[in-house]
Design an enzyme around this catalytic site. Structure first.
Site, PDB file in Angstrom:
ATOM      1  N   GLY A 401       1.048  -1.285   0.203  1.00 47.24           N
ATOM      2  CA  GLY A 401       0.035  -0.018   0.108  1.00 47.24           C
ATOM      3  C   GLY A 401       0.617   1.054  -0.441  1.00 47.24           C
ATOM      4  N   VAL A 405       5.995   3.153   3.295  1.00 45.34           N
ATOM      5  CA  VAL A 405       7.060   3.392   2.221  1.00 45.34           C
ATOM      6  C   VAL A 405       7.114   5.081   2.065  1.00 45.34           C
ATOM      7  CG1 VAL A 405       7.942   2.463   0.749  1.00 45.34           C
ATOM      8  CG2 VAL A 405       7.288   0.531   1.624  1.00 45.34           C
ATOM      9  N   PHE A 482      -8.072   2.166  12.337  1.00 42.05           N
ATOM     10  CA  PHE A 482      -6.525   1.835  11.120  1.00 42.05           C
ATOM     11  C   PHE A 482      -6.403   2.462  10.423  1.00 42.05           C
ATOM     12  CE2 PHE A 482      -3.430  -0.923  10.946  1.00 42.05           C
ATOM     13  CZ  PHE A 482      -2.376  -0.126   9.436  1.00 42.05           C
ATOM     14  N   GLY A 495       2.306  -5.446   5.427  1.00 39.91           N
ATOM     15  CA  GLY A 495       3.016  -4.069   5.819  1.00 39.91           C
ATOM     16  C   GLY A 495       3.179  -3.938   7.273  1.00 39.91           C
ATOM     17  N   ASN A 496       1.597  -3.991   7.855  1.00 36.62           N
ATOM     18  CA  ASN A 496       2.054  -3.362   8.996  1.00 36.62           C
ATOM     19  C   ASN A 496       3.039  -3.705   9.914  1.00 36.62           C
ATOM     20  OD1 ASN A 496      -0.345  -3.334  11.844  1.00 36.62           O
ATOM     21  ND2 ASN A 496       0.586  -2.073  11.173  1.00 36.62           N
ATOM     22  N   PHE A 939      -6.828  31.873   7.953  1.00 34.42           N
ATOM     23  CA  PHE A 939      -7.330  31.592   8.925  1.00 34.42           C
ATOM     24  C   PHE A 939      -6.198  32.711  10.175  1.00 34.42           C
ATOM     25  CE2 PHE A 939      -7.984  27.754   7.885  1.00 34.42           C
ATOM     26  CZ  PHE A 939      -9.756  27.572   7.708  1.00 34.42           C
ATOM     27  N   GLU A 943      -1.254  36.822   7.459  1.00 30.65           N
ATOM     28  CA  GLU A 943      -1.132  37.528   7.431  1.00 30.65           C
ATOM     29  C   GLU A 943       0.224  38.819   7.451  1.00 30.65           C
ATOM     30  OE1 GLU A 943      -3.553  39.200  10.429  1.00 30.65           O
ATOM     31  OE2 GLU A 943      -3.307  40.969   9.967  1.00 30.65           O
ATOM     32  N   ARG A1021      -5.429  42.548  22.198  1.00 32.94           N
ATOM     33  CA  ARG A1021      -6.839  42.494  21.978  1.00 32.94           C
ATOM     34  C   ARG A1021      -7.095  41.130  22.729  1.00 32.94           C
ATOM     35  NH1 ARG A1021     -11.259  41.567  18.244  1.00 32.94           N
ATOM     36  NH2 ARG A1021     -10.303  43.087  17.372  1.00 32.94           N
ATOM     37  N   GLU A1417     -14.716  35.784  12.794  1.00 33.68           N
ATOM     38  CA  GLU A1417     -13.665  35.248  14.730  1.00 33.68           C
ATOM     39  C   GLU A1417     -14.683  34.861  14.952  1.00 33.68           C
ATOM     40  OE1 GLU A1417     -10.085  37.643  13.882  1.00 33.68           O
ATOM     41  OE2 GLU A1417     -11.518  39.477  13.751  1.00 33.68           O
TER      42      GLU A1417
END
Ligand SMILES: Cc1cc2nc3c(=O)[nH]c(=O)nc-3n(C[C@H](O)[C@H](O)[C@H](O)COP(=O)(O)OP(=O)(O)OC[C@H]3O[C@@H](n4cnc5c(N)ncnc54)[C@H](O)[C@@H]3O)c2cc1C
Ligand code: FES
Ligand code: FES
Length: 1489
Positions: A401, A405, A482, A495-496, A939, A943, A1021, A1417
């Site tokens: 998968g 890797v 999972f 793989g696990n 967000f 800025e 603020r 906000e």
């Protein structure tokens, strides 16, 4: 003499010295093809020897017109890159093969894996002209804000839809629980919407009420079922039909037909619109052909009629005059019935979807090998071919998968020269599930069977055989949680196992069950390795290097065997998160209930998955159902798991507590399930959630022709189809180069040497820049204070600080080269935390203070002396990563003349981008065009912190005369771009005995990081929000800005306000508990009244609605009854507790202490055809600003919204634009737009008189143009009234800090699992006062999105540093933001419309566009209601457990993580597992608040 020859041993075969020696013969004999053949969006593609380094995402994005699939993280954690792979799977029925649709993460998926498959990207579904119903519905239901996550979410949902259709039976069946509870969307994150509208869009496809039938069922009258798909319960109340189309008769477009679909004989006169399936069934997409009736105010080819009237008072030169702006109401448009939003969708017809390419049915896979001198891919098709490769070259890397890797390649710089893709080998997916298990046996799962398939097999087998295969149920449970769906669709057990990670989720179950791996090499015998022998050390197994795991064998006990196997997992977030601790237990009892055997397997407590020895020994032979057994088991486990305070991975106490808690739960569960006796079942049940539901009071009495209408965002459909362009999607420029950053790996160090020569020798590299590339005086920038170098000079003061930049022909080459720049450091001591900064007296000179009452002229001690009670404490709020889905990106295009440049950037701040690019290039600002089309979220994080990236590129672009582009990787972005400020507040508050607040003294410290950025303004603020909504007569607040060696913290939605109001509510809780008064009474008693003054002496004006709103929400949320029910619940539940709270917020609007920023300009131009071009200084980041501004212009000019166009924001059009921030974008820019429109309207007046009020704009402007009238106008607006000066303590002269307050109230109820710290939010109700909204749909989205972001801030999101100063949380893997399943189960949002007597409200003091309020906000703090509900739950537990609070009372810091919540419960298990800090011992992680 001839001597005999000594005995000769047989010559030993010499292993090949190089891969070339070893593998060339195989390439010549077997792997003779280097061509990948596949389909992409229905078209066949053959790739001859492609670049072996490419992932599927990199390949897709390199194709013309396929930029819709996004890169959000590159580690499988966000889902932005989701595409669907259509593939055949083994026949489930004898009739043949089945086509499956797998959502996969293209950022991890190796390109080699597409051979013989069909890849569908967002572009394969539809486009703006013919959108797929999914794309259309998400757009119309406002499920896309910034849009960066949207293509990935559309694709994840597309996979659900496609798999819901059984083509053989022609049945489409999709249940709401399939969408929400089966984890289909757990691999997708959205940072903007709060998920609710996305789920609403998904819900329009459910068919539970339609019996799965596809044929049109127009007469369906299952009203209950239809109600499940209702878009809005409130609109139901208001009379519209449940499916969302309302009584106007518009179809919801659901598969199988809507109850309001036209019968074939309907006529068009006011009859329901048709939603019959698209006739173009052979088409590539399923887009329906029915035309949706358009709203002329939103869309109108004739560019509509003018608004009937508008009021605009002329401004007087130089005098600030306040204008109450109003546009008189016209009749609501046809699709809006009495202000209730109506939706109409085209029909979904599953049978017309993009088909599986017929040629692929016949496709025969052949072995493939391709690559170059640095990397080679093999794709064998049989096990034998694979084993031969491994035999010849054992270090060849198997890739299934790729979910381990590819992460290693990307983040650990691993480079596997020979990689072998094994997921197309059928033998490795061979599952042997017995049909008869009477006397036990074993079940074998194919090594590389995808986990979702394994999960289904486990589910089916358990259903069939029941508790005899409880191991499969345990495995299924672990597989369900999972990773995300996209991970589970490709990842494998092999793989696990081969990774041998200590936090693997499958390994404990397999270890406990006595499983073994079956492996093969070229030897004839299979190799069997029991799991107990497999894990040798951290990520190391005993698997022979030439061996391949082929199956995992799981023993199944005989039917009469009295055994049980259970598994548990605890993570920071329930969905898609790696375990903190996981466990599996296998217990076998004798007939008399004594322990015959027990295995206690744990992950997350040692370098490998381990089995507990002492506990096993203690429990052996003990009678299981005996409390002594339980307690001796717990004691032994505590000894088994003896973690030290400084243990790698941190959380020593929590992990030990979990080890015991899980066993505690298992003991109870096993006793109950084996029916050994009576136990408290409450302990067994884990937190789970129901389907998400919720309402919006989707009704706007103030709706006007355009303004106030729920117009979908102007780019929404483009975002849903992937056509919306972000910086990195812009077409490649001629001779473009890419930047790769060289970042500091130390928090504080002298730079001894930088050797960039090795980078220059890397392929594709063109050059390198650093501090020497710009004049010393230009190497400094900053938003408020210029105190930060663009390039580190002699010293680094933060991990992730920029040292240099390599640039190369491709992004991958630039990034690879940046990694080989060698920096030598001399490490210096680092200050990380606020406490360390206080101790070292490390501050920036910014300290402001606020004084009110006695504090102005007297002594606070006098104020406290008058108080009956005084409470003191320290509250801490951690920072918050912005986690916008689009990382910082920029593209600089230098022009050949005059040094001019186009600077495209993902920034909220065009002005500073322009200013600093000008500085570093020495080119005047008038030649620098800083441009922004849209951002994938910001967000506040873009800025200021976006500025340096554009500047670095500009330096390189000037040097080379070539365009330069850069898009940061997620980890680079998180390291460099700063976060919300962690804030610590030492507070002292005095009250009367009955709870009247009298005096407050506080010292607020923010962790600014290594430079000032906006840290001072954030503190300003914060100081002005420490009152939240409460009147306190005497106040003295002092602010301190701490200088540390973390990244430079910056603006983040709320800008210090949420952190401060959190502190307020902390001390309110402490006071209530200290005085023994009800917290709601306490809040009520202290609410501001009109005329009161805040700590900055601003008067609370007549638009103060908090008391009304608290009352309204208390009633509508049934708060009192639910509060009583919570108390009752807590009395009767020992291991689950609930909490509920009702909290107000007020948020000041304006750039508080930077008066100059409260201004805006706009440019409106009307063209000959009546179309309008609009530019303003605001930037679009998903908050809907462009849409609102188009609405304002459309309303003012009397044209439909789609006659107004805004392409981008740019400094060539809007000079000196303030950053789009402080929730003021609509206020400032809206008024500027209005001013420009007013000017043009004034000039058009004679033409309106001449041609009549209804004349189309085209006629007006044509005539005006011929008369040489200027049809362009520049509008301007500055916010009146405000102008607070720090240090003003005179009530008579002080000017307001804020233009107005946006207000809100929320109720949240949460349930907490005391054993683990897991929680769920049962319900949230929000009531916001946003004035008369310009666009309620956008505002609902802002409210929900901000709330969920606040919920993340206060409960889940935790930034951590290593004690050496490196940022540890650098991606979605270890920094968790809320996902689909974290939002409140029931989530209701409404807007304030009426006063306490039910009379419609007017906002008398408000002077903004249509009396609307900024909303971006203000709702964020309301997310803290979840924190305080949880605090209530914890407090109930502590009271039950007899915890004695110290004199400060119970103060819980933010965020309320699972760890913090669990450890606060104060039960015996927590006490038993305490971990003491040894002298000098440092914790592994540091949190810096
Ligand atoms: C976003 C994300 C979330 C995750 N969440 C979880 C989680 O919740 N729980 C968890 O346990 N893990 C999690 N993981 C880790 C990972 O998904 C698992 O370890 C998964 O099982 C790996 O399987 P794979 O097929 O992708 O392995 P690959 O990455 O393809 O390979 C991993 C290793 O296994 C070897 N290998 C593969 N097949 C064989 C074989 N047949 N024989 C021998 N060796 C083989 C490879 O050579 C390689 O060394 C997560 C990973 C990501 C990226
Ligand atoms: S970019 Fe692939 S999951 Fe985030
Ligand atoms: S809309 Fe989902 S991240 Fe912005």
């Amino acid at each position: 003499m001839e001597l005999p020859r000594p005995p000769m041993s047989a010559p030993k075969a010499q292993p090949a010295r190089t891969a070339a020696d070893a593998l060339t013969p195989l390439v010549g004999s077997t792997f003779t093809s280097s061509v990948l053949t596949f389909y992409l969006n229905g078209k066949q593609v053959s790739l001859e020897n492609p670049n072996p380094h490419l992932t599927l995402l990199e390949y897709i994005r390199s194709q013309h017109g396929l930029r819709g699939t996004k890169l959000g993280c590159g580690e499988g954690g966000c889902g932005a890159c989701t595409v669907v792979v259509q593939t055949r799977v083994a026949a489930t029925r004898p009739s043949g093969t089945k086509v499956k649709h797998l959502a996969v993460n293209a950022c991890l998926f190796p390109l080699v894996g597409v051979d013989g498959k069909h890849v569908i990207t967002i572009e394969g579904l539809g486009n703006v002209s013919r959108p797929h119903p999914l794309q259309e519905r998400i757009a119309k239901l406002h499920g896309s804000q910034c849009g960066f996550c949207t293509p990935g979410i559309v694709m994840a949902m597309y996979a659900i839809l496609r798999n819901a259709y059984d083509a053989e039976k022609d049945v489409f069946r999709l249940l709401e629980r399939d969408i929400q509870l089966e984890g289909h969307l757990d691999g997708n994150l959205c940072r903007c919407t709060g998920y609710k509208p996305i789920l609403q869009a998904a819900r329009t496809f459910v068919t539970e009420d339609l019996g799965g039938k596809l044929e049109s069922t127009p007469e369906s009258s299952d009203q209950n079922g239809l109600e499940k798909a209702a878009l809005d319960a409130e609109s139901l109340k208001a009379g519209s039909a449940s499916c969302g189309r309302g009584s106007t008769g518009v179809s919801c477009g659901r598969p199988g037909g809507c109850c309001r679909d036209a019968s074939p004989n309907s006529d068009s006169s006011g009859a329901p619109l048709s939603s019959s399936p698209d006739s173009a069934s052979t088409n590539a997409t399923s887009v329906s052909g029915n035309e949706v009736a358009e709203d002329p105010s939103v869309s109108g080819a004739s560019y509509a009629k003018p608004a009937k009237s508008r009021e605009s008072k002329p401004s007087e030169e130089g005098v600030e005059i306040e204008v109450k702006t109003e546009t008189h109401l016209e009749a609501p448009p046809s699709s809006s019935k009495a202000g209730v939003a109506q939706q109409q969708f085209s029909t979904y017809d599953a049978s017309t979807e993009l088909i599986y390419p017929p040629a692929l049915y016949k496709f025969k896979r052949t072995p493939i090998c391709y690559g170059n001198e640095r990397k080679l891919w093999f794709r064998p098709t049989t096990l034998q071919q694979l084993l031969e490769i491994k035999d010849k070259w054992p270090s060849a890397k198997l890739v299934a998968g790729a979910t381990e890797v590819q992460v290693e390649i990307r983040f650990k710089n691993s480079d596997f020269a020979v990689s072998v893709y094994v997921s197309d080998i059928e033998e490795l997916q061979k599952n042997d599930f017995l049909t008869d298990l009477e006397s036990g046996g074993e079940i074998r799962i194919g090594a590389n069977t995808p986990l979702t398939t394994a999960e289904d097999l486990c589910k089916e087998t358990y259903r069939k055989f029941g508790t005899q295969v409880s191991v499969l149920d345990a495995l299924r449970k672990q597989l369900r949680y999972f990773g995300g769906r996209q991970i589970r669709n490709v990842a494998s057990l092999a793989g696990n196992l081969a990774t041998a990670s200590p936090i693997s989720d499958a390994n404990p179950v397999l270890l406990a069950s006595g499983a073994y791996v079956v492996a093969r090499n070229l030897q004839p015998e299979e190799i069997r390795i029991p799991l107990s022998d497999l894990f040798m050390a951290y990520r190391t197994t005993s698997l022979p290097p030439d061996a391949v795991i082929t199956q995992v064998a799981i023993p199944i006990p005989a039917k009469n065997d009295k055994h049980i196997i259970k598994a548990y997992k605890q993570a920071k977030r329930k969905d898609d998160d790696i375990a903190i601790v996981n466990a599996a237990y296998k217990l076998r009892l004798s007939a008399d209930g004594a322990v015959e055997d027990i295995i206690l397997a744990y992950g997350g407590i040692a370098p490998t998955t381990v089995s507990m020895k002492k506990a096993k020994a203690v429990l052996q032979k003990k009678k299981w159902f005996d409390s002594e057994t339980l307690s001796s088991g717990l004691d032994a486990l505590a000894e088994d798991c003896n973690l030290s305070f400084s243990v790698p991975g941190g959380m020593a106490h929590y992990r030990r507590a979990l080890v015991l808690s899980m066993f505690f739960r298992f003991w109870h569960e096993s006793v109950a399930e084996l029916q050994l006796g009576d136990v408290d079942l409450n302990i067994i049940e884990e937190i789970h959630r129901e389907l998400s539901t919720g309402t919006r009071d989707d009704y706007n009495p103030n709706e006007q022709r355009v303004v106030g209408k729920q117009v979908p965002a102007v780019s929404a459909l483009k975002q849903c189809t992937g056509e919306a362009e972000y910086v990195d999607d812009m077409p490649r420029q001629d001779r473009e180069l890419f930047g790769g950053l060289v970042l500091s790996s130390k928090a504080h160090a002298k730079i001894v040497d930088v050797d960039w020569e090795p980078a220059l020798n890397m392929p594709g590299v063109v050059g390198y820049i650093d501090k020497n590339s710009i004049p010393k005086e230009a190497n400094v920038w900053g938003s408020v204070k210029k105190d930060e170098p663009f390039f580190a000079d002699g010293e680094v003061t933060s991990h992730g600080q920029i040292i240099g930049m390599v640039y190369a022909e491709t992004a991958l080459q630039a990034q690879a080269a940046a990694k080989v720049v060698k920096v030598t450091y001399e490490v210096l001591p680092a200050i990380l935390t606020i406490d360390e900064a206080i101790e070292a007296n490390s501050f920036f000179a910014h300290g402001k203070m606020l004084k009110k009452g006695i504090a102005i002229h007297g002594n606070m001690e006098d104020a406290f002396a008058r108080c009956d009670r005084v409470f003191e404490g320290v509250s801490r709020v951690g920072g918050q990563e912005h986690f916008y889905l689009e990382t910082n990106a920029s593209l600089v295009i230098p022009h050949s003349e005059d040094g001019a440049m186009d600077v495209w950037s993902s920034t909220q701040n065009t002005m500073e981008t322009q200013e600093f690019v000008s500085q570093v290039t020495g080119v005047p600002s008038n030649r620098i065009n800083a441009r922004v089309k849209r951002m994938g979220g910001a967000f506040g994080g873009k800025e200021s912190r976006s500025v340096p990236f554009a500047c670095l590129l500009a330096v390189a672009a000037k040097k080379e005369g070539r365009p330069m582009r850069l898009m940061l990787n997620r980890d680079e972005d998180m390291m460099t771009s700063g976060q919300r400020h962690p804030i610590q507040t030492k507070w002292k508050i005095g009250t009367t005995n009955d709870g009247k607040l009298l005096a407050l003294e506080a010292d607020m410290y923010d962790n600014a990081g290594f430079s000032q950025d906006m840290s001072g303004a954030v503190l300003d603020r914060a100081c002005t929000h420490l009152d939240n909504c409460y009147e306190i007569p005497d106040v003295f607040i002092r602010a301190h800005c701490c200088k540390t060696n973390t990244h430079s913290n910056t603006a983040f939605r709320g800008f210090g306000g949420p952190q401060a109001m959190f502190v307020t509510e902390c001390f309110m809780s402490v006071i209530a508990e200290g005085l023994g008064v009800d917290i709601d009474e306490l809040r009520q008693k202290n609410l501001y009244k009109v005329g009161d003054r805040t700590p900055f002496l601003q008067q609370i004006d007549v638009d103060w609605h908090i008391p009304t709103m608290m009352e309204q929400l208390r009633k509508s949320s049934d708060y009192d009854a639910r509060k009583a029910a919570v108390a009752k619940f807590n009395d009767s539940n020992k291991w689950k507790k609930r909490g509920i709270c009702l909290i107000p917020t007020k948020f000041g609007l304006s750039f508080a202490t930077a008066l100059h920023l409260n201004q805006a300009t706009a440019y409106v131009k009307i063209y000959h055809d009546g179309s309008v071009l609009l530019h303003h200084g605001g930037t679009e980041m998903g908050q809907g600003l462009y849409t609102k501004m188009c609405q304002v212009a459309a309303q003012e000019l009397g044209v439909p919204v789609d006659a107004v166009f805004t392409q981008d924001s740019q400094t060539y059009q809007s000079a000196n634009a303030s950053p789009t921030a402080a929730s003021s974008g609509s206020d400032l820019n809206g008024m500027a737009v209005k001013d420009a429109c007013n000017q043009i309207n004034e000039r058009l007046k004679p033409y309106r008189e001449k041609y009549g009020a209804d004349a189309p704009m085209r006629t007006l402007v044509h005539s005006a143009y011929l008369d040489r009238v200027n049809l362009a106008a520049n509008g301007f607006w500055k916010m009146p009234r405000i102008g607070y000066q720090w240090g003003s303590y005179d009530e008579k002269t002080v000017r307001p800090m804020y233009y107005y307050f946006t207000q809100g109230v929320a109720v949240s109820e949460a349930e907490l699992d005391l054993l683990t710290g897991d929680h769920t939010v049962l319900r949230t109700d929000i009531l916001m006062d946003v004035g008369q909204s310009i666009n309620p749909a956008i505002d609902y989205g802002q409210i929900e999105g901000a709330f969920v972001q606040g919920q993340g801030l206060f409960t889940m999101e935790e930034s951590l540093w290593l004690n050496t100063g490196e940022l540890a949380t650098r991606g979605p893997g270890n920094y968790k933001i809320p996902g689909f399943n974290d939002i409140p189960q029931q989530f209701n949002v409404s807007m304030l419309r009426a006063d306490s007597d039910g009379k419609p409200l007017t906002w008398n003091h408000l002077r903004s566009i249509q009396s609307s309020k900024g909303v971006g906000e203000p709702p964020l703090f309301l997310g803290a209601t979840v924190f305080f509900a949880l605090r209530e739950a914890v407090k109930a537990a502590r009271t039950m457990n007899g915890v004695q609070e110290n004199e400060s009372g119970f103060i819980m810091d933010s965020p309320a993580t699972v760890e913090r919540l669990r450890l606060a419960v104060g039960d015996d298990l927590v006490k038993k597992t305490e971990v003491l800090r040894k002298e000098g011992e440092k914790s592994f992680f540091v949190s810096v608040a």
